[in-house]
Enzyme design. Structure first.
Site, mmCIF file in Angstrom:
data_model
loop_
_atom_site.group_PDB
_atom_site.id
_atom_site.type_symbol
_atom_site.label_atom_id
_atom_site.label_comp_id
_atom_site.label_asym_id
_atom_site.label_seq_id
_atom_site.Cartn_x
_atom_site.Cartn_y
_atom_site.Cartn_z
ATOM 1 N N LYS A 1 71.902 65.067 -22.401
ATOM 2 C CA LYS A 1 71.632 64.160 -23.524
ATOM 3 C C LYS A 1 72.821 63.213 -23.588
ATOM 4 O O LYS A 1 73.887 63.541 -24.114
ATOM 5 C CB LYS A 1 71.517 64.968 -24.820
ATOM 6 C CG LYS A 1 70.608 64.344 -25.865
ATOM 7 C CD LYS A 1 71.067 63.009 -26.401
ATOM 8 C CE LYS A 1 72.110 63.136 -27.482
ATOM 9 N NZ LYS A 1 72.660 61.812 -27.877
ATOM 10 N N GLU B 1 84.878 70.129 -25.106
ATOM 11 C CA GLU B 1 86.020 69.214 -25.033
ATOM 12 C C GLU B 1 85.924 68.322 -26.261
ATOM 13 O O GLU B 1 84.997 67.519 -26.368
ATOM 14 C CB GLU B 1 85.973 68.409 -23.743
ATOM 15 C CG GLU B 1 86.156 69.303 -22.532
ATOM 16 C CD GLU B 1 86.074 68.551 -21.215
ATOM 17 O OE1 GLU B 1 85.997 67.320 -21.224
ATOM 18 O OE2 GLU B 1 86.093 69.229 -20.181
ATOM 19 N N CYS C 1 89.910 60.223 -25.311
ATOM 20 C CA CYS C 1 90.313 61.405 -26.072
ATOM 21 C C CYS C 1 91.766 61.762 -25.808
ATOM 22 O O CYS C 1 92.423 62.383 -26.629
ATOM 23 C CB CYS C 1 89.413 62.578 -25.705
ATOM 24 S SG CYS C 1 89.528 62.998 -23.967
ATOM 25 N N GLU D 1 92.078 61.702 -36.321
ATOM 26 C CA GLU D 1 91.725 60.963 -35.107
ATOM 27 C C GLU D 1 90.989 59.675 -35.491
ATOM 28 O O GLU D 1 90.024 59.714 -36.247
ATOM 29 C CB GLU D 1 90.812 61.807 -34.217
ATOM 30 C CG GLU D 1 90.446 61.081 -32.936
ATOM 31 C CD GLU D 1 89.474 61.854 -32.069
ATOM 32 O OE1 GLU D 1 89.702 61.963 -30.863
ATOM 33 O OE2 GLU D 1 88.462 62.348 -32.609
#
Ligand code: NAD
Ligand code: 6OD
Length: 491
Positions: free
Chosen positions: A182, A258, A292, A394
């Site tokens: 996906k 992750e 990331c 973040e």
């Protein structure tokens, strides 16, 4: 790319199929805000069909292939991606708006390499064998068979679409699994194109499937809750990981995650100054800060603090925003207007919390044709306390806060004071310090005098809320395979 190719259908059992519901949504170019395609949205019917195709393929010719046959096919996949390099490049750039120079050096070559690397890993990985004494005075042989986990659900983000998707599909297929991918709703193109590649090189139908759609109440949630999916590998936000883990709990399906980060860059006064400025600049601003592994917190030893801030400011101001194909483009747009709203809300918060805005803080002036794109200025702040939201949360944009530090112990404490633990960069010429600090930083990856430099055979993943498990080289096999112990008594 033709307009027909920009209708993104699902890839199920080797065929491109639309949604039975007729539901679809726009594919938007972040460079100028134009609608460049339609993406079919999978309902439960398409997800069921994809999972059923993946299950059937496991029991079909794919499941009976030797490792040699499978890995030869994966080499062909890699070669076909390389042969169609320009198609993949155009597709990735259209979805993400990232500079061609970046995608052509990182995203597409890595997309191909991921298949070769894991084909080599699986051919070379040993399993254990023991001879044992039996109670009747005889002997038995115990050996391990490495078997695929089964049907793997692969949920991907939008920042490095092909690279991060193949980083999971490569080891999954090398290990003999089948997959249902996906992709992010923002970046459907390269996952779809990979379906054409699979057909072209003769990967059997059902081995690689793609369903498009959103997360909650859509393809993502249907796939992760599907009872016939044997394991879920996910890259994305930590909060999304929590939702997926809850879905995976039903049926006790294992996960490999992750997740997000709030990575620190530590610059000591003895560092190679230019290398540190260059490295931190890339870590903060590459891919418009949507990596990331990027650095959003920079700590600089006090004697070089002012000089470092000035040098990084100059680097940020030198990054020319522009169309992906233009020579000299140093920074692309954010992925979407929605993401830009989020990043700009942090730019506002930083000001409200008392930051000094060293550079940026808003939206750049762009030529008229690009004004509807999701452009944003690279931004540097100083002067905030560690409790400020832009220092703790973040952001996933081209921005960082820089603070001074005085001692090694202090900077280790600051770097570790976060719920995340993905990576750190450390800039120093003192080898003793480098080893000492690397041991004490609570992260999955610690770079010394470098960033984003990694042998693909090494372990990749995050500590704390930045991930569960490690992927890379043989470490990927801990998730994508199971060991079956066979014990045979000598007669
Ligand atoms: P996201 O979590 O919003 O979405 C990722 C994927 O999850 C998308 O395909 C989305 O449709 C799907 N999804 C969302 N909700 C879901 C649900 N409830 N069930 C199933 N699927 C769902 O992340 P993003 O915005 O695409 O990517 C940015 C984030 O990814 C950042 O937090 C970044 O740090 C993280 N990231 C981490 C790594 C890493 O290696 N640690 C790498 C890249 C990105
Ligand atoms: O290089 C890789 O394998 C990897 N997983 C990179 C992740 C980048 C995150 O945005």
């Amino acid at each position: 790319m033709t307009s027909e190719q920009r209708e993104f259908k699902h890839f199920i059992n080797g065929l491109f199929v639309g949604s039975a519901s007729g539901r679809s949504f726009d594919n938007v170019n972040p460079v100028d805000g134009t609608v460049i395609g339609r993406i079919h949205e999978a309902g439960r019917a398409e997800v069921d069909a994809a999972v059923a195709a993946a299950r059937a393929a496991l029991r079909g010719p794919w499941g009976r292939m030797t490792v040699q046959q499978r890995t030869e096919l994966l080499y062909k996949v890699a070669d076909e991606i390389t042969r169609r390099f320009d198609d993949f490049l155009a597709a990735e750039v259209a979805d993400t708006g990232k500079p061609v120079s970046l995608a052509s050096h990182i995203d597409i070559p890595r997309g191909a390499a991921n298949f070769k690397v894991f084909a080599d890993v699986i051919k070379n990985v040993p399993t254990e064998t023991f001879e044992m004494a039996t109670p009747d005075g005889g002997e038995a042989l115990n050996y391990a068979l490495r078997v695929p986990r089964g049907v793997i659900g692969v949920i991907c983000p939008w920042n490095l679409p092909l690279l991060l998707m193949t980083w999971k599909v490569g080891p999954a297929l090398a290990s003999g699994n089948t997959v249902v991918v996906k992709p992010s709703e923002e970046t459907p193109a390269t996952a779809t194109l990979l379906g054409e590649v699979m057909n072209a090189v003769g990967v059997p139908p059902g081995v690689y499937n793609v369903v498009h759609g959103l997360g909650p109440d859509s393809a993502g949630a249907f796939l992760t809750a599907h009872p016939d999916v044997d394991g879920i590998t996910f890259t994305g936000e930590t909060r999304t990981g929590e939702a997926i883990m809850a879905a995976a709990a039903k049926g006790l399906r294992p996960v490999s995650f992750e997740l997000g980060g709030k990575n620190a860059g530590l610059v000591f006064a003895d560092a190679d100054f230019d290398a540190a400025v260059d490295g931190v600049s890339r870590a903060a601003f590459a891919n418009c800060g949507q990596v990331c592994l990027g650095t959003e917190r920079v700590y600089v030893e006090r004697p070089i603090f002012d000089k470092f801030v000035a040098a990084l400011k100059a680097r940020a101001e030198n990054l020319k925003p522009g169309a992906p194909q233009e020579a000299g483009t140093g920074i692309g747009p954010l992925i979407s207007q929605e993401h830009r709203r989020k990043v700009l809300s942090y730019y506002d918060k930083a000001r409200a919390e008392g930051a000094k805005v060293v550079t940026g803080g808003g939206v750049p002036d762009m030529p008229e044709a690009l004004q509807a794109g999701s452009w944003i200025q690279p931004t540097i702040w100083t002067g905030l306390p560690e409790t400020a939201s832009v220092v703790r949360e973040e952001i996933f944009g081209p921005c960082c806060h820089i603070a001074p530090f005085d001692t090694e112990d202090e900077v280790i404490r600051l770097a570790n004071d976060t719920p995340y633990g993905l990576c750190t960069t450390l800039w120093t010429r003192d080898l003793g310090r480098a080893h000492r600090v690397a041991r004490q930083i609570e992260v999955g990856l610690c770079w010394i005098n470098s960033w984003f430099l990694r042998d693909l055979r090494t372990a990749f993943g995050g500590s704390k809320q930045s991930g569960i498990g490690r992927e890379g080289g043989v470490h990927s096999l801990e998730f994508y395979t199971e060991l079956r112990n066979v014990c045979i008594k000598y007669l």
